[in-house]
Write a protein that holds these residues in place. Structure first.
Motif, PDB file in Angstrom:
ATOM      1  N   LYS A 107      -9.196   2.580  -2.700  1.00 62.33           N
ATOM      2  CA  LYS A 107     -10.037   1.632  -3.439  1.00 62.33           C
ATOM      3  C   LYS A 107      -9.408   0.238  -3.462  1.00 62.33           C
ATOM      4  N   THR A 108      -8.088   0.174  -3.577  1.00 61.47           N
ATOM      5  CA  THR A 108      -7.412  -1.121  -3.571  1.00 61.47           C
ATOM      6  C   THR A 108      -7.517  -1.782  -2.204  1.00 61.47           C
ATOM      7  N   PHE A 109      -7.350  -1.007  -1.151  1.00 65.10           N
ATOM      8  CA  PHE A 109      -7.491  -1.556   0.204  1.00 65.10           C
ATOM      9  C   PHE A 109      -8.891  -2.134   0.399  1.00 65.10           C
ATOM     10  N   LEU A 110      -9.906  -1.408  -0.046  1.00 62.91           N
ATOM     11  CA  LEU A 110     -11.282  -1.886   0.093  1.00 62.91           C
ATOM     12  C   LEU A 110     -11.512  -3.143  -0.734  1.00 62.91           C
ATOM     13  N   ARG A 152     -10.058  -0.821 -14.301  1.00 65.44           N
ATOM     14  CA  ARG A 152     -10.784   0.230 -15.012  1.00 65.44           C
ATOM     15  C   ARG A 152     -11.415   1.241 -14.071  1.00 65.44           C
ATOM     16  N   HIS A 153     -11.402   0.940 -12.794  1.00 66.04           N
ATOM     17  CA  HIS A 153     -11.865   1.911 -11.803  1.00 66.04           C
ATOM     18  C   HIS A 153     -10.715   2.347 -10.909  1.00 66.04           C
ATOM     19  N   ARG A 154      -9.512   2.277 -11.453  1.00 69.00           N
ATOM     20  CA  ARG A 154      -8.306   2.733 -10.762  1.00 69.00           C
ATOM     21  C   ARG A 154      -8.154   2.066  -9.402  1.00 69.00           C
ATOM     22  N   ALA A 155      -8.200   0.729  -9.420  1.00 73.01           N
ATOM     23  CA  ALA A 155      -7.984  -0.071  -8.224  1.00 73.01           C
ATOM     24  C   ALA A 155      -7.332  -1.370  -8.661  1.00 73.01           C
ATOM     25  N   TYR A 171       1.481  -0.138 -12.121  1.00 73.48           N
ATOM     26  CA  TYR A 171       2.425   0.974 -12.065  1.00 73.48           C
ATOM     27  C   TYR A 171       3.402   0.913 -13.247  1.00 73.48           C
ATOM     28  N   LEU A 172       3.930  -0.273 -13.545  1.00 73.79           N
ATOM     29  CA  LEU A 172       4.870  -0.419 -14.649  1.00 73.79           C
ATOM     30  C   LEU A 172       4.202  -0.165 -15.996  1.00 73.79           C
ATOM     31  N   GLN A 173       2.906  -0.518 -16.104  1.00 67.31           N
ATOM     32  CA  GLN A 173       2.207  -0.239 -17.364  1.00 67.31           C
ATOM     33  C   GLN A 173       2.069   1.267 -17.558  1.00 67.31           C
ATOM     34  N   GLU A 174       1.720   1.980 -16.497  1.00 67.00           N
ATOM     35  CA  GLU A 174       1.510   3.413 -16.620  1.00 67.00           C
ATOM     36  C   GLU A 174       2.821   4.175 -16.835  1.00 67.00           C
ATOM     37  N   LYS A 175       3.905   3.703 -16.200  1.00 73.21           N
ATOM     38  CA  LYS A 175       5.169   4.425 -16.266  1.00 73.21           C
ATOM     39  C   LYS A 175       6.030   3.998 -17.449  1.00 73.21           C
ATOM     40  N   LEU A 176       6.043   2.724 -17.780  1.00 74.40           N
ATOM     41  CA  LEU A 176       6.938   2.218 -18.810  1.00 74.40           C
ATOM     42  C   LEU A 176       6.219   1.697 -20.046  1.00 74.40           C
ATOM     43  N   TYR A 213       0.814  -1.211   0.000  1.00 77.11           N
ATOM     44  CA  TYR A 213       0.000   0.000   0.000  1.00 77.11           C
ATOM     45  C   TYR A 213       0.852   1.268   0.000  1.00 77.11           C
ATOM     46  N   TRP A 214       2.054   1.188   0.563  1.00 84.15           N
ATOM     47  CA  TRP A 214       2.920   2.364   0.544  1.00 84.15           C
ATOM     48  C   TRP A 214       3.326   2.702  -0.890  1.00 84.15           C
ATOM     49  N   LEU A 215       3.692   1.664  -1.674  1.00 85.66           N
ATOM     50  CA  LEU A 215       4.007   1.888  -3.087  1.00 85.66           C
ATOM     51  C   LEU A 215       2.799   2.444  -3.822  1.00 85.66           C
ATOM     52  N   ALA A 216       1.638   1.910  -3.519  1.00 82.17           N
ATOM     53  CA  ALA A 216       0.417   2.391  -4.169  1.00 82.17           C
ATOM     54  C   ALA A 216       0.183   3.861  -3.857  1.00 82.17           C
ATOM     55  N   TYR A 217       0.365   4.233  -2.603  1.00 76.73           N
ATOM     56  CA  TYR A 217       0.140   5.631  -2.204  1.00 76.73           C
ATOM     57  C   TYR A 217       1.175   6.557  -2.836  1.00 76.73           C
ATOM     58  N   ARG A 218       2.442   6.158  -2.790  1.00 77.43           N
ATOM     59  CA  ARG A 218       3.502   7.021  -3.304  1.00 77.43           C
ATOM     60  C   ARG A 218       3.447   7.173  -4.818  1.00 77.43           C
ATOM     61  N   ARG A 219       3.086   6.103  -5.518  1.00 82.56           N
ATOM     62  CA  ARG A 219       3.182   6.109  -6.974  1.00 82.56           C
ATOM     63  C   ARG A 219       1.854   6.292  -7.697  1.00 82.56           C
ATOM     64  N   LEU A 220       0.763   5.851  -7.081  1.00 84.72           N
ATOM     65  CA  LEU A 220      -0.515   5.843  -7.792  1.00 84.72           C
ATOM     66  C   LEU A 220      -1.593   6.673  -7.110  1.00 84.72           C
ATOM     67  N   GLY A 221      -1.299   7.254  -5.935  1.00 86.34           N
ATOM     68  CA  GLY A 221      -2.232   8.192  -5.335  1.00 86.34           C
ATOM     69  C   GLY A 221      -3.095   7.621  -4.227  1.00 86.34           C
TER      70      GLY A 221
END
Length: 214
Positions: free
Chosen positions: A95-98, A141-144, A155-160, A81-89
């Motif tokens: 939403k991912t936690f839920l 598709r719902h950013r989760a 993250y790798l798809q969005e960045k690379l 979740y830390w990576l998710a927060y730092r990199r994806l908001g």
């Protein structure tokens, strides 16, 4: 003449725009994706199959120790979740936690509500992999996501520009290689089929250049 501002109004609780989901749409997507994924996990577990990612690690720990899959799956995702927060908001992280929490709970209660016995392992692999892949597709598709490797793959798809499905397929292969310690060759083969089905579903259907709604 068409209104150039049409479809660009900010999304709210109910109203959505061409670029952004509404809150109710996100809630429906997270719940539906979690339900599909949990049903897929239930099918795989009923045939004693495995899968990749943190879910696969959860299966390995469950089969090796007898611990609850839902509890293990939830705990394994905590470091990501830390990576998710730092990199994806923050919104993605919440939403991912839920989604992970709901999937963990559902995998515990579904076997009692939908008893599945005597299922063919190959059928469980195909349908289970497809259900989990479709659930993850809805979450993406719902950013989760379902956490873990899914966060890293997205993250790798969005960045690379790497396809999330292919990234996750490679990571899943590493996890499945550990299954040789707890499963028979036929079980491993069916588990590989499940992983391939899951990730092909993502690779073929999830592309950010085709689906841009946030």
């Amino acid at each position: 003449m068409a209104n150039p501002a049409r479809g660009k109004t900010p999304a709210g609780f109910w109203a959505s725009s061409a670029e952004q989901h509404s809150l109710i749409e996100d809630a429906q997507g997270v719940i539906a994706g979690s339900m599909l994924a949990a049903l897929g996990v239930t099918l795989l577990a009923s045939a004693h199959l495995l899968i990749g990612g943190t879910a696969g690690l959860g299966f390995l720990i469950r089969y090796s120790t007898g611990l609850s899959f839902g509890v293990v799956f939830f705990a394994l995702n905590l470091p990501f979740y830390w990576l998710a927060y730092r990199r994806l908001g923050l919104a993605f992280t919440i939403k991912t936690f839920l989604a992970v929490a709901l999937t963990s709970v559902l995998t515990e209660v579904l076997p009692g509500l939908i008893p599945i016995g005597g299922i063919n392992p190959l059928v469980a692999a195909l349908f289970g992999g497809l259900l989990i892949g479709t659930g993850m597709l809805a979450l993406f598709r719902h950013r989760a996501s379902l956490g873990g490797f899914g966060i890293l793959a997205l993250y790798l798809q969005e960045k690379l520009g790497w396809r999330a499905g292919f990234v996750q397929l490679a990571l899943d292969g590493l996890v499945l290689s550990l299954s040789f310690f707890v499963a028979t060759p036929f079980t491993i083969l069916c588990s590989v089929i499940a992983a391939v089905t899951l990730n092909l579903t993502l690779a073929i259907n999830h592309r950010t250049d085709r689906y841009i709604v946030r």
